[in-house]
Motif scaffolding. Structure first.
Motif, PDB file in Angstrom:
ATOM      1  N   PRO A 134       0.816  -1.222   0.000  1.00 53.18           N
ATOM      2  CA  PRO A 134       0.000   0.000   0.000  1.00 53.18           C
ATOM      3  C   PRO A 134       0.845   1.267   0.000  1.00 53.18           C
ATOM      4  CG  PRO A 134      -0.824  -1.545   1.633  1.00 53.18           C
ATOM      5  CD  PRO A 134       0.459  -2.110   1.102  1.00 53.18           C
ATOM      6  N   TYR A 135       1.981   1.253   0.681  1.00 48.74           N
ATOM      7  CA  TYR A 135       2.876   2.410   0.715  1.00 48.74           C
ATOM      8  C   TYR A 135       3.361   2.749  -0.694  1.00 48.74           C
ATOM      9  CZ  TYR A 135       6.868   5.337   1.943  1.00 48.74           C
ATOM     10  OH  TYR A 135       7.766   6.366   2.028  1.00 48.74           O
ATOM     11  N   GLU A 136       3.773   1.739  -1.438  1.00 45.16           N
ATOM     12  CA  GLU A 136       4.214   1.951  -2.820  1.00 45.16           C
ATOM     13  C   GLU A 136       3.062   2.420  -3.696  1.00 45.16           C
ATOM     14  OE1 GLU A 136       6.293  -1.457  -4.348  1.00 45.16           O
ATOM     15  OE2 GLU A 136       7.640  -1.516  -2.623  1.00 45.16           O
ATOM     16  N   SER A 137       1.869   1.887  -3.457  1.00 47.11           N
ATOM     17  CA  SER A 137       0.695   2.338  -4.205  1.00 47.11           C
ATOM     18  C   SER A 137       0.422   3.807  -3.961  1.00 47.11           C
ATOM     19  CB  SER A 137      -0.539   1.523  -3.812  1.00 47.11           C
ATOM     20  OG  SER A 137      -0.387   0.174  -4.155  1.00 47.11           O
ATOM     21  N   VAL A 138       0.530   4.241  -2.709  1.00 49.41           N
ATOM     22  CA  VAL A 138       0.320   5.652  -2.381  1.00 49.41           C
ATOM     23  C   VAL A 138       1.328   6.516  -3.125  1.00 49.41           C
ATOM     24  CG1 VAL A 138       0.551   7.386  -0.536  1.00 49.41           C
ATOM     25  CG2 VAL A 138      -0.764   5.301  -0.136  1.00 49.41           C
ATOM     26  N   LEU A 139       2.589   6.144  -3.084  1.00 49.25           N
ATOM     27  CA  LEU A 139       3.621   6.938  -3.753  1.00 49.25           C
ATOM     28  C   LEU A 139       3.408   6.995  -5.265  1.00 49.25           C
ATOM     29  CD1 LEU A 139       6.809   5.849  -1.766  1.00 49.25           C
ATOM     30  CD2 LEU A 139       5.410   7.910  -1.476  1.00 49.25           C
ATOM     31  N   ARG A 140       3.013   5.877  -5.850  1.00 54.94           N
ATOM     32  CA  ARG A 140       2.756   5.833  -7.290  1.00 54.94           C
ATOM     33  C   ARG A 140       1.567   6.725  -7.653  1.00 54.94           C
ATOM     34  NH1 ARG A 140       3.048   0.925  -7.713  1.00 54.94           N
ATOM     35  NH2 ARG A 140       0.903   0.355  -7.294  1.00 54.94           N
ATOM     36  N   LEU A 141       0.490   6.622  -6.892  1.00 53.28           N
ATOM     37  CA  LEU A 141      -0.688   7.448  -7.160  1.00 53.28           C
ATOM     38  C   LEU A 141      -0.396   8.926  -6.929  1.00 53.28           C
ATOM     39  CD1 LEU A 141      -3.370   5.205  -5.447  1.00 53.28           C
ATOM     40  CD2 LEU A 141      -3.075   5.560  -7.910  1.00 53.28           C
ATOM     41  N   ALA A 142       0.367   9.221  -5.880  1.00 42.41           N
ATOM     42  CA  ALA A 142       0.684  10.607  -5.541  1.00 42.41           C
ATOM     43  C   ALA A 142       1.533  11.281  -6.606  1.00 42.41           C
ATOM     44  CB  ALA A 142       1.397  10.669  -4.196  1.00 42.41           C
ATOM     45  N   SER A 143       2.325  10.508  -7.316  1.00 40.40           N
ATOM     46  CA  SER A 143       3.185  11.099  -8.344  1.00 40.40           C
ATOM     47  C   SER A 143       2.488  11.186  -9.700  1.00 40.40           C
ATOM     48  CB  SER A 143       4.475  10.291  -8.465  1.00 40.40           C
ATOM     49  OG  SER A 143       4.194   8.987  -8.927  1.00 40.40           O
ATOM     50  N   GLY A 144       1.243  10.741  -9.778  1.00 38.72           N
ATOM     51  CA  GLY A 144       0.526  10.713 -11.049  1.00 38.72           C
ATOM     52  C   GLY A 144      -0.074  12.035 -11.493  1.00 38.72           C
ATOM     53  N   SER A 145      -0.216  12.990 -10.592  1.00 34.46           N
ATOM     54  CA  SER A 145      -0.809  14.289 -10.914  1.00 34.46           C
ATOM     55  C   SER A 145      -0.126  15.374 -10.098  1.00 34.46           C
ATOM     56  CB  SER A 145      -2.305  14.299 -10.570  1.00 34.46           C
ATOM     57  OG  SER A 145      -3.003  13.368 -11.342  1.00 34.46           O
ATOM     58  N   ALA A 146      -0.316  16.621 -10.517  1.00 32.62           N
ATOM     59  CA  ALA A 146       0.304  17.743  -9.811  1.00 32.62           C
ATOM     60  C   ALA A 146      -0.201  17.847  -8.371  1.00 32.62           C
ATOM     61  CB  ALA A 146       0.058  19.047 -10.557  1.00 32.62           C
ATOM     62  N   VAL A 147      -1.506  17.664  -8.177  1.00 31.74           N
ATOM     63  CA  VAL A 147      -2.090  17.712  -6.840  1.00 31.74           C
ATOM     64  C   VAL A 147      -2.958  16.475  -6.656  1.00 31.74           C
ATOM     65  CG1 VAL A 147      -3.578  18.971  -5.239  1.00 31.74           C
ATOM     66  CG2 VAL A 147      -2.102  20.233  -6.808  1.00 31.74           C
ATOM     67  N   VAL A 148      -2.673  15.719  -5.604  1.00 36.06           N
ATOM     68  CA  VAL A 148      -3.424  14.501  -5.304  1.00 36.06           C
ATOM     69  C   VAL A 148      -3.930  14.600  -3.871  1.00 36.06           C
ATOM     70  CG1 VAL A 148      -3.293  11.997  -5.027  1.00 36.06           C
ATOM     71  CG2 VAL A 148      -2.094  13.104  -6.921  1.00 36.06           C
ATOM     72  N   ILE A 149      -5.219  14.319  -3.711  1.00 36.66           N
ATOM     73  CA  ILE A 149      -5.834  14.320  -2.386  1.00 36.66           C
ATOM     74  C   ILE A 149      -6.398  12.934  -2.121  1.00 36.66           C
ATOM     75  CG2 ILE A 149      -7.634  15.302  -0.908  1.00 36.66           C
ATOM     76  CD1 ILE A 149      -7.540  17.809  -2.696  1.00 36.66           C
ATOM     77  N   PHE A 150      -6.002  12.345  -0.996  1.00 39.13           N
ATOM     78  CA  PHE A 150      -6.611  11.111  -0.529  1.00 39.13           C
ATOM     79  C   PHE A 150      -7.689  11.525   0.453  1.00 39.13           C
ATOM     80  CE2 PHE A 150      -2.524   9.740  -2.064  1.00 39.13           C
ATOM     81  CZ  PHE A 150      -2.828   8.555  -2.720  1.00 39.13           C
ATOM     82  N   SER A 151      -8.913  11.068   0.212  1.00 40.61           N
ATOM     83  CA  SER A 151     -10.081  11.586   0.891  1.00 40.61           C
ATOM     84  C   SER A 151     -11.035  10.466   1.259  1.00 40.61           C
ATOM     85  CB  SER A 151     -10.762  12.570  -0.080  1.00 40.61           C
ATOM     86  OG  SER A 151     -12.006  13.000   0.386  1.00 40.61           O
ATOM     87  N   VAL A 152     -12.026  10.818   2.071  1.00 41.31           N
ATOM     88  CA  VAL A 152     -13.185   9.972   2.341  1.00 41.31           C
ATOM     89  C   VAL A 152     -14.396  10.828   2.003  1.00 41.31           C
ATOM     90  CG1 VAL A 152     -14.510   8.791   4.146  1.00 41.31           C
ATOM     91  CG2 VAL A 152     -12.022   8.594   4.095  1.00 41.31           C
ATOM     92  N   SER A 153     -15.302  10.301   1.224  1.00 42.27           N
ATOM     93  CA  SER A 153     -16.391  11.114   0.670  1.00 42.27           C
ATOM     94  C   SER A 153     -17.297  11.742   1.719  1.00 42.27           C
ATOM     95  CB  SER A 153     -17.216  10.290  -0.323  1.00 42.27           C
ATOM     96  OG  SER A 153     -17.779   9.173   0.312  1.00 42.27           O
ATOM     97  N   THR A 154     -17.359  11.192   2.927  1.00 42.89           N
ATOM     98  CA  THR A 154     -18.242  11.736   3.961  1.00 42.89           C
ATOM     99  C   THR A 154     -17.512  12.622   4.966  1.00 42.89           C
ATOM    100  OG1 THR A 154     -17.918   9.740   5.274  1.00 42.89           O
ATOM    101  CG2 THR A 154     -19.837   9.786   3.803  1.00 42.89           C
ATOM    102  N   CYS A 155     -16.243  12.894   4.744  1.00 46.02           N
ATOM    103  CA  CYS A 155     -15.420  13.659   5.686  1.00 46.02           C
ATOM    104  C   CYS A 155     -15.516  15.159   5.396  1.00 46.02           C
ATOM    105  CB  CYS A 155     -13.975  13.188   5.565  1.00 46.02           C
ATOM    106  SG  CYS A 155     -12.774  14.207   6.426  1.00 46.02           S
TER     107      CYS A 155
END
Length: 132
Positions: free
Chosen positions: A29-50
């Motif tokens: 999961p750590y590697e997945s986060v880093l890969r996803l985070a580098s895919g766009s200029a701004v990346v937000i990990f969110s929960v839809s009800t937060c």
């Protein structure tokens, strides 16, 4: 609000990372986060009800930034990703978490502090997310 949610794209990339077609072990999961985070200029990990997640998405959209948003509650691996994010932040609440230019900015308090002290806009410009 006009941010782009990447739930569907993430599922595809996560499936590719997990299996690759050959029944490989689950991707870190750590590697997945880093890969996803580098895919766009701004990346937000969110929960839809937060509510804090909503506020940080509104902040960026209000600045004219179109962040890529990964809604963890709509992702089959969301709990694993959230745990990895929590560890990256040193514990505590893991959402929202913002990456700019592939670099971890942090959770809501870090983003707001950067916005208030004037360092957020230069980060966004450097990442190519803002052209002012």
């Amino acid at each position: 609000m006009q941010y782009q949610s990447e739930a569907q794209s993430y599922y595809s990339s996560a499936a590719a990372a997990v299996g690759g077609g050959g029944g490989a072990a689950t991707a870190d999961p750590y590697e997945s986060v880093l890969r996803l985070a580098s895919g766009s200029a701004v990346v937000i990990f969110s929960v839809s009800t937060c509510c804090m997640c909503h506020a940080v998405k509104r902040l960026f959209c209000g600045m004219g930034v179109n962040p890529t948003v990964y809604e963890l509650d709509q992702d089959p691996r969301g709990d694993e990703i959230e745990l990895a994010l929590s560890r990256m932040l040193g514990g505590g609440s893991a959402v929202p978490v913002v990456f700019i230019g592939g670099k971890l900015v942090g959770a809501m308090e870090r983003v707001m502090a950067s916005h208030i002290n004037g360092t957020l806009v230069p980060l966004l410009k450097e990442a190519g997310a803002l052209w002012l």
